[in-house]
Scaffold this active site. Sequence first.
Site, mmCIF file in Angstrom:
data_model
loop_
_atom_site.group_PDB
_atom_site.id
_atom_site.type_symbol
_atom_site.label_atom_id
_atom_site.label_comp_id
_atom_site.label_asym_id
_atom_site.label_seq_id
_atom_site.Cartn_x
_atom_site.Cartn_y
_atom_site.Cartn_z
ATOM 1 N N ASP A 145 5.606 11.083 4.297
ATOM 2 C CA ASP A 145 6.983 11.594 4.170
ATOM 3 C C ASP A 145 7.206 12.974 4.799
ATOM 4 O OD1 ASP A 145 7.141 9.361 2.561
ATOM 5 O OD2 ASP A 145 8.165 10.343 0.898
ATOM 6 N N CYS A 197 7.077 3.610 3.781
ATOM 7 C CA CYS A 197 5.616 3.564 3.877
ATOM 8 C C CYS A 197 5.040 2.192 4.182
ATOM 9 C CB CYS A 197 4.995 4.034 2.566
ATOM 10 S SG CYS A 197 5.540 5.640 2.054
ATOM 11 N N LYS A 226 -4.235 7.183 0.611
ATOM 12 C CA LYS A 226 -3.295 6.155 0.162
ATOM 13 C C LYS A 226 -3.377 4.890 1.010
ATOM 14 C CE LYS A 226 1.697 5.718 0.730
ATOM 15 N NZ LYS A 226 2.989 6.254 0.317
ATOM 16 N N HIS A 277 -1.390 1.395 -0.002
ATOM 17 C CA HIS A 277 -0.011 0.884 -0.087
ATOM 18 C C HIS A 277 0.226 -0.407 0.695
ATOM 19 C CE1 HIS A 277 4.338 2.426 -0.989
ATOM 20 N NE2 HIS A 277 3.956 1.418 -1.738
ATOM 21 N N HIS A 286 4.385 13.529 -0.401
ATOM 22 C CA HIS A 286 5.222 12.616 -1.179
ATOM 23 C C HIS A 286 5.504 13.219 -2.561
ATOM 24 C CE1 HIS A 286 6.483 8.854 -3.071
ATOM 25 N NE2 HIS A 286 6.452 8.261 -1.891
ATOM 26 N N ASP A 332 3.982 9.236 8.327
ATOM 27 C CA ASP A 332 4.271 7.796 8.360
ATOM 28 C C ASP A 332 5.738 7.490 8.656
ATOM 29 O OD1 ASP A 332 5.097 8.698 5.866
ATOM 30 O OD2 ASP A 332 4.293 6.979 4.767
ATOM 31 N N HIS A 333 6.618 8.453 8.340
ATOM 32 C CA HIS A 333 8.049 8.342 8.669
ATOM 33 C C HIS A 333 8.707 9.654 8.295
ATOM 34 C CE1 HIS A 333 8.527 7.853 4.413
ATOM 35 N NE2 HIS A 333 7.701 6.840 4.435
#
Length: 589
Positions: free
Chosen positions: A43, A82, A141, A143, A297, A349-350
């Site tokens: 994030d 994610c 992480k 996910h 995050h 990731d974004h």
Amino acid sequence: MPSQLNHRTVRCSLIAWLVSSLFSQTYGVNVSGPNILLIMADDLGYGDLGCFGNNTIRTPNVDQLAKEGVKLTQHIAAASLCTPSRAAFLTGRYPIRSGMVSQINTRVFIRTGASGGLPANETTFAKLLQQKGYATGIIGKWHQGVNCESRNDHCHHPLNHGFDYFYGIPLTLINECQANKDPELDVQLQATYWFCTQMVALLVFTLLLIKMAALFPVKWKTIAFITLCGVLFFISWFINHGFVRYWNCMLMRDHTVIEQPINLENAASRIVKESVAFIERKKERPFLLFVSFFHVHTPCFTTKKFHGKSQHGLYGDNVEEMDWMVGKILAAVDRVGLRNNTFTYFASDHGGSLEAREGNTQIGGWNGRLKGGKGMGGWEGGIRVPGIVRWPGKIAANTILDEPTSLMDIFPTVAHLAGAPVPQDRIIDGKNLIALLQEEVQHSEHEFMFHYCGSYLHAVRWYQKESGALWKVHYVTPNFKPQEAGACYGNKMCQCFGDGVTQHNPPLLFDLSCDLSEANPLSPTSEPLFNIVITQIARVVAKHRNTLTPVPQQLDVYNVVWKSWLQPCCGTFPFCWCNDESSNDTIII
Ligand SMILES: *[C@@H]1O[C@H](CO)[C@@H](O)[C@H](O)[C@H]1NC(C)=O
Ligand SMILES: *[C@@H]1O[C@H](CO)[C@@H](O)[C@H](O)[C@H]1NC(C)=O
Ligand SMILES: *[C@@H]1O[C@H](CO)[C@@H](O)[C@H](O)[C@H]1NC(C)=O
Ligand SMILES: *[C@@H]1O[C@H](CO)[C@@H](O)[C@H](O)[C@H]1NC(C)=O
Ligand SMILES: *[C@@H]1O[C@H](CO)[C@@H](O)[C@H](O)[C@H]1NC(C)=O
């Protein structure tokens, strides 16, 4: 003297030969190629780093990495959330090809006890490199799901996807993982269960009174039945309320749950310690290490050392702590003498989350001049992320690459570096970046990129390398709440379909090369090429759609709901509680 020296040289090369032949016997393949270190923040926004223009946040370690490498200024995630973005990163394919996109509002996995996940027949870059003899690890992480049919089948687990080693959380951070934060999962459901429990209790009480007073006849059976309903509501509330933390916030080492719930207090140090240990353990052999940070995050847990140190509150502290972690990991690479022989990558990731707030305090990232953020399909802020590559001596230092690149490009790039062929039986959307990074070619192979929101195509970019125009069309845009806010504060996250969006016909068109903030939509009058661009992109979209084949949906209702028989647990289900004894001594200076 000379003969002694000679002896030693002979002995050394003998040992080297022995080691290397033993090695290739053990692994049965030729191990060559550089080490691969991939660092991913969670994030982190486009404007959250010093080297990307933020002059009030302190990220010296990441800035230094950029100085020693290439800064990717148009680095694009395949999705703004994610689960799908990381699925694309790991496989080099748009997540719609692996079924890792959603047609409903739940677009990421929110429970470890769900059956969806990255399908076992998808090939990650880890699997390719593992087959080439690389030591492969993921720390942080995941996910991408855990189980398919039973509690320990681990069909979606990292160890079933080409990683030899996993230390981290199978899901993502949620507020429940930090004891003092407001819960975020199933808040409405819990409220409903609690409300029903109270209502039923009231009803039972009233019926009892009526029966005692013999106002009119009430059967005991009726009262018993209603009471039973109340008890069920209460149990549902209790389970949802009390166990969420235990069932979703857990730490695993390989296949074993070692801490449940995870203790976030020293998690940052433990991630660093594990990463450093992996590098030291594997230094003799080419390795692929994917460090997948929990940072930045929410809930933005931050160790005391960084509390209140940044100018940007809890969120800024968290970013600065993440930078410290990067520094520690890169220092370990230096210490074992592998700096020049390591291809290092850093990205998010974004985009940053605009809706992440605690009261009036922003605890999500800053996307700079870009419009929109996390969760939005097409707006640049959700998908353009900071990207950095360093490979000293092989890739020029202190350079900037403005061409479009994708997180999906890492897949063919690292495969190429390891000498591993990419799978030929499927479409790979990523492009090998090496020629571009080594300045052998000038332009990106990405002419078109597709920007999905869940399984819905929202926007497309067209990079016209001859003219330098960077067109972007939006077929669908999210409805902001409130409308002028530029984000969906009303819903916590923007939606992809239905009432949550506006369809545009003709589509909105921007030229990002002169309107990075997507502020001025073009029209046939203001842009002579308007119709040509729209028509050309429509043609390409049709062609793209033809390449999509139906696959099992990993994020449909069935695959995202909680299933008790899939719940990972370190005790006897439902009592999942354990503590990692070795975790207390972890403080690194
Ligand atoms: C290993 O690599 C060397 C040098 O690149 C090559 O000569 C040799 O044939 C390779 N061996 C195998 C088994 O691929
Ligand atoms: C730097 O980042 C912080 C934290 O996200 C943000 O609040 C701030 O606006 C940014 N500043 C600049 C100048 O980009
Ligand atoms: C690493 O690469 C840099 C840049 O090419 C070079 O200056 C340096 O000498 C190299 N270091 C080693 C130990 O080879
Ligand atoms: C994986 O399996 C599913 C069906 O189970 C199939 O639809 C899909 O095409 C397969 N994917 C690959 C990459 O082979
Ligand atoms: C580790 O810390 C926890 C919480 O602070 C404590 O309850 C536990 O006893 C400690 N374990 C060891 C082995 O020191």
